[in-house]
Design a protein around this motif. Sequence first.
Motif, PDB file in Angstrom:
ATOM      1  N   LYS A 176      51.977  84.957  39.797  1.00 54.04           N
ATOM      2  CA  LYS A 176      51.135  84.604  38.537  1.00 54.04           C
ATOM      3  C   LYS A 176      51.779  84.514  37.283  1.00 54.04           C
ATOM      4  O   LYS A 176      52.845  84.901  37.020  1.00 54.04           O
ATOM      5  N   ASP A 276      50.025  78.305  38.183  1.00 52.69           N
ATOM      6  CA  ASP A 276      49.034  79.324  37.607  1.00 52.69           C
ATOM      7  C   ASP A 276      48.814  79.396  36.087  1.00 52.69           C
ATOM      8  O   ASP A 276      47.708  79.153  35.736  1.00 52.69           O
ATOM      9  N   LYS A 279      46.646  76.168  35.478  1.00 51.16           N
ATOM     10  CA  LYS A 279      45.403  76.377  35.862  1.00 51.16           C
ATOM     11  C   LYS A 279      44.491  77.303  34.989  1.00 51.16           C
ATOM     12  O   LYS A 279      43.378  76.999  35.011  1.00 51.16           O
TER      13      LYS A 279
END
Length: 682
Positions: A176, A276, A279
């Motif tokens: 992450k 990530d 996103k």
Amino acid sequence: MSKEKKNTSKNIKAPKFNFYWIYGILFVLFVVYQVFNSESLSTKNLSQNEFKTILKDNDIDKIVIVNKDIANIYIKSEASEKEKHKKNKGSLYSSNSPMYYYDFGDLQNFEKELSEERIANDLDFDSANIEKTNLLDQLFIYLPFIFLIGLWIYFMKRMSGGGSGGGGGQIFSIGKSKAKLFDQDQKVKTSFKDVAGLEGAKEEIQEIVDFLKSPDRYTSLGGKIPKGALLVGPPGTGKTLLAKAVAGEANVPFFSLSGSDFVEMFVGVGASRVRDLFKQAQQKAPSIIFIDEIDAVGRARGKSNMTGGNDERENTLNQLLTEMDGFGTDTNVIVIAATNRADVLDKALLRAGRFDRQIYVDLPNLTERAEIFKVHIKPIKLHKDVDLEFLSQQTPGFSGADIANLCNEAALIAARKGKKAVHHQDFLDAVDRIVGGLEKKNKIITPKEKKTIAFHEAGHATASWMLEHAAPLVKVTIVPRGQSLGAAWYLPEERQIVQSEQMLDEMCATLAGRAAEKIMFDKISTGALNDLEKITRQARAMVTVYGLNDKIGNITYYDSTGQSDYNFTKPYSEQTAQTIDKEISEIIETQYQRAIDILTENKDKLITLAELLLEKEVIFKKDLEVIFGKRPFDKEEEEPKKISKEKSVKKSEGKSEGKSEEKTTKKSEENSENENSSKTEE
């Protein structure tokens, strides 16, 4: 009073739930169960005589042998009412639990004894053997394995981020993004008003903010939002501060992280974090991503044969390139990046469509330095004698961070002296402290060394006074400061290009310290190391970088792309290398002889200046004017004001143990003389 109580009760926040509480509750319940389930609270230990007495009285209802070690004695219900048994009942005794336990020793002998007593006294008790497991004992058996498993989980959490933001606290969240999100809940208070100077850079980056605030103003004319902006410039010029101002002004989600946040020990984590990050940004679009020190992941690919970490960095860069401008990346996400090493970045990263704008954040000029001073003196208590215009004149080449450090250092100096306000002299002392180093009051110098230092510095001062293009002198000192044993301070001219005459005059003034030693003592010392280092660098730059040598011609061997750093061969032949070495040596020796000639013509003034320096230890421009007269090359309008009040400082030359320190705040000028510097635009 009731209202106040209500308010205080509202202000008391309930503690946040922590998953570790469950572990604590389970442990407490386990301990309580073990304690209350323990037979020691309901049973009494019997001695051998007591056991034989109870056995012969036929009071025993049942004997249960546990783990072939302990015998639990159950008493008959009618016998339990006897006085001798009543007083031995435990606090948690019940009819279904044993009243006594007996440590019999050897099992075979005990069973034989029971059999004999049963026959002899016609007893009617029952007996049984059972195996019983203690949970607490089992826990201690498996405790090492439990400890190892817990230790493994702890280290895996630490490697994956250890509970830091961005989802890195869980072992399976290592991929992450670690970006910090600034939005409506967590606003940045910095605005463009807090950014002094940098007018050109602010104007360019402010357009991005304006586009996010009112996109119709640009899209109505067919314009598109820029994909990215790259802030480039020397350290301390305010690149990160500009990004903070964008975060405070844009009123859109702002993701901030460093280039090193993509780097991890596991393979593929960098690319995963890039995916990530974008996103999250796309989900909150329109949004801004700020990557500080992007050169950590944006270095040019294919320049090293090393594998492993290099391949992982390239994978991260490839993913970043794809997310910024790849197939199907038509989103309202703007990327702002900052670096002071744009020359090492990959060309694919710098192309239009990824970073449409490269905003150069340069060192502040005279006007911008005055504005920066005004920002950083706000929290400082100033005396009325502080002259900000003069301070901005005395700090050429200072970045915004340098000026902030200067103001803080001045406040510390004033506080150290017990003052109630910061005076102008405190700022000048702070400049001396930053540029020259801390004054060494306890350094032991012999009279012979002190005399050599004085003539060395007097040589610098005399030559610079007599040369037209040398920087104007401000102060000469033989007080040890930092690594230097003496220094000559100048106020360099702020210029964008340097002519060969200017470089030669500066080289001559730099070599004048060693020339003075040669003339006065007919000996030279190691104190000119820093001087020699500087003039050698200047001479090499004249010959190989700037094309200022007649024999080499209009050729430069400087490569601004940085590709030459990875080549093992020189870009010129061996014959050319010999010519270069010869020309460099000739330039230096010519200027050295020139310095000797100048000092020989003014030997009496040189001696007078050195003796004055030995007497006072610090002399200023007005003292040189008494000895040499007015400098003929100084223009009246260029005279720095208040020099006579010891309010000056800039370029310093010093002499240290084994080397001479030349410190200069004219950093842009030094860069132009360095063969590895950026190219000068004319």
